[in-house]
Write a protein that holds these residues in place. Structure first.
Motif, short mmCIF file in Angstrom:
data_model
loop_
_atom_site.label_atom_id
_atom_site.label_comp_id
_atom_site.label_asym_id
_atom_site.label_seq_id
_atom_site.Cartn_x
_atom_site.Cartn_y
_atom_site.Cartn_z
N ALA A 9 0.83 -1.21 0.00
CA ALA A 9 0.00 0.00 0.00
C ALA A 9 0.87 1.26 0.00
CB ALA A 9 -0.93 -0.01 1.21
N MET A 10 2.00 1.23 0.75
CA MET A 10 2.91 2.37 0.77
C MET A 10 3.50 2.60 -0.61
SD MET A 10 4.74 1.44 4.42
CE MET A 10 6.16 2.53 4.20
N HIS B 122 2.17 1.71 -3.51
CA HIS B 122 1.10 2.19 -4.39
C HIS B 122 0.92 3.70 -4.21
CE1 HIS B 122 -2.63 1.93 -6.73
NE2 HIS B 122 -3.13 2.78 -5.85
N SER B 123 0.93 4.16 -2.97
CA SER B 123 0.81 5.59 -2.70
C SER B 123 2.03 6.34 -3.24
CB SER B 123 0.68 5.83 -1.19
OG SER B 123 0.70 7.21 -0.88
N LYS C 2 1.87 6.73 -7.02
CA LYS C 2 0.71 7.53 -7.41
C LYS C 2 0.89 9.01 -7.06
CE LYS C 2 -2.78 5.12 -9.19
NZ LYS C 2 -3.51 5.54 -10.41
N THR C 3 1.43 9.26 -5.88
CA THR C 3 1.49 10.64 -5.37
C THR C 3 2.90 11.14 -5.08
OG1 THR C 3 1.33 9.99 -3.02
CG2 THR C 3 -0.73 10.22 -4.25
N THR D 50 4.46 10.33 -2.38
CA THR D 50 4.61 10.29 -0.92
C THR D 50 3.93 9.04 -0.36
OG1 THR D 50 2.57 11.54 -0.50
CG2 THR D 50 4.60 12.80 -0.79
N TYR D 51 4.23 8.73 0.89
CA TYR D 51 3.58 7.61 1.58
C TYR D 51 3.71 7.83 3.08
CZ TYR D 51 8.44 6.04 1.87
OH TYR D 51 9.79 5.97 2.09
N GLU D 52 2.88 7.15 3.83
CA GLU D 52 2.89 7.29 5.28
C GLU D 52 3.66 6.14 5.91
OE1 GLU D 52 -0.24 7.22 9.02
OE2 GLU D 52 -0.91 8.10 7.12
N ASN E 155 8.71 11.25 1.35
CA ASN E 155 8.75 11.32 -0.11
C ASN E 155 9.99 10.64 -0.69
OD1 ASN E 155 10.71 13.16 0.61
ND2 ASN E 155 9.53 14.97 0.02
#
Length: 453
Positions: free
Chosen positions: A266-267, A269-270, A273-274, A276-278, A285
């Motif tokens: 999931a990280m 994928h984020s 896509k963007t 960045t990730y949490e 980033n």
């Protein structure tokens, strides 16, 4: 050099190849406690880990001492045929995987945690070890000097190069005592720094009274050895539940927990896509944390792959065409950061020698190609990256060490193939992934086929 023959602080300085006046300056003028940078990092399970990282001259000195101790310990073990089977942290060819492997497929696993492990090694304890241990027998002056170099606020700090090897050396007697109790109850025992793990298939350990007797003996030994148990982290897990040892599931084969892999995916994928990730309540980033997570997952996959080869399972094949789901995700990540969202133009050559020639040419002509290379304070700074052919890239993309054929295959499969499911360039294009404007350049040798006859 035998440590018992190093009799003075000056002798130790000579042995570590440091000027005597520099050693005296570090210890007595500036003083070691002023060489540390302290900070906290979050733990995976909550809370923080307090890090005390040494800096400057002290860090260099500690690295030399750590290297000298490691080399000497290796010689002692080889000479005396000593095999280390208990400690898996900070040991050569041992890690969390070797530690977890011991406890794979067991009926019962008992996990204990030593509280404030590094703080348990105070300066007096270190001096006593190096004076009394039969393989060191250092003079008092040398033992004190070693302790002064290694300690921060009179304890071993977590974050200094000398702390891992010294904790393992001092913990050996403790390990033997714990091992003796473990054998009495027919349990296997390993230690990974402050994590103690016991496992067994003995049915009698299903009885609570037997487990309580075992834990009472272990607890008494822990206290008598100068440590303390973190009672809140004591775990007893049976094989009808998920058993985890040093972060790995060990019920049958070693595996990273499913939720850890799903979180990593999931990280990623984020990230594509963007951008960045949490991660641990922080928005990031850069891809360093992601790469660490994927590498951790991949290590267990490679371990299981090697075991499948060793066990001679039928139809076992591990290559770019036969990847597990977790390996495919890691391959996608590597492709993305290497070819799609790279921070510099990437030069992909046929071999290592081509890179050497190109670098030499760029250095010689740097004035004419400022967009490719610059010279700063007599050092050359490349504004392009050179593809590094590694075993990892060969496994995931079929890129061998030399030759144009593998370059063509990489392009045909992962960039050009319209119907091929491995066309990752199209995959990320369809996903509208964040990409850079930096090109990937394939450089082939200008060769003509020699005529025969």
């Amino acid at each position: 050099m035998v440590f018992s023959k190093i009799s003075t602080r000056n002798d130790l300085a000579d042995f570590l190849d440091i000027k005597r006046k520099d050693l005296a300056y570090i210890l007595f003028i500036r003083k070691v406690d002023n060489y540390y940078d302290t900070f906290d990092i979050p733990k995976k399970n909550g809370g923080v880990r307090h890090i005390c990282a040494s800096q400057g001259q002290l860090k260099i000195l500690q690295k030399k001492l750590s290297s000298a101790l490691s080399k000497y310990v290796d010689e002692v073990r080889k000479k005396n045929n000593i095999k280390i089977n208990i400690s898996h942290a900070f040991e050569k060819n041992r890690d969390i995987i070797s530690n977890a492997e011991v406890h794979k497929n067991k009926r019962i696993i008992i996990s204990l945690d030593l509280n404030n492990y590094f703080d348990s090694f105070h300066i007096g304890r270190i001096i006593g070890f190096f004076e009394k241990n039969k393989y060191f027998q250092c003079s008092h002056e040398v033992a004190v000097t070693i302790a002064q170099i290694a300690c921060f606020h009179n304890h071993l700090p977590q974050g200094a190069p000398t702390s891992p090897i010294i904790t393992n050396l001092i913990s050996q007697i403790f390990d033997y005592k714990i091992l003796k109790i473990s054998k009495k109850y027919h349990l296997d025992y390993t230690r990974y720094a402050d994590d103690l793990t016991f496992s067994t298939n003995e049915k009698r350990m299903y009885e609570k009274k037997n487990r309580d007797l075992f834990l009472d003996e272990i607890s008494a030994t822990v206290i008598n050895s100068g440590f303390n148990l973190n009672v809140k982290k004591t775990r007893i897990v049976f094989n009808n539940s998920r058993q985890i040892v040093t972060g790995l599931v060990v019920n049958r084969k070693l595996n990273v927990p499913r939720d850890y892999f799903k979180k990593t995916r999931a990280m990623f994928h984020s990230f594509y896509k963007t951008g960045t990730y949490e991660d641990q309540d922080e928005i990031k980033n850069g891809y360093a944390a992601l790469e660490g997570r994927f590498s951790f997952i991949d290590r267990t996959e490679r371990h299981n792959n090697e075991l499948s080869k060793f066990n001679h399972e039928k139809n076992v094949k591990h290559d770019m065409y036969n990847l597990s789901l977790r390996e495919r995700e890691y391959r996608n990540f590597l492709f993305y950061i290497t070819f799609i969202n790279n921070d510099k133009p990437l030069l992909f050559t046929e071999g290592h020698t081509d890179i050497i020639y190109i670098k030499a040419a760029l250095k010689n002509l740097h004035i004419f190609y400022p967009k490719l290379i610059s010279k700063e304070n007599d050092n050359f700074v490349y504004k392009v990256r050179f593809f590094n052919r590694t075993a990892k890239m060969n496994y995931f993309f079929g890129i061998s060490q030399h030759g144009a054929d593998t370059m063509s295959n990489l392009y045909s499969i992962f960039f050009k193939g319209k119907k091929n499911k491995n066309n990752l360039s199209k995959y990320f294009l369809d996903k509208e992934a964040v990409s850079s404007s930096c090109p990937v350049l394939f450089i082939f040798d200008n060769e003509t086929k020699k005529k025969e006859g």
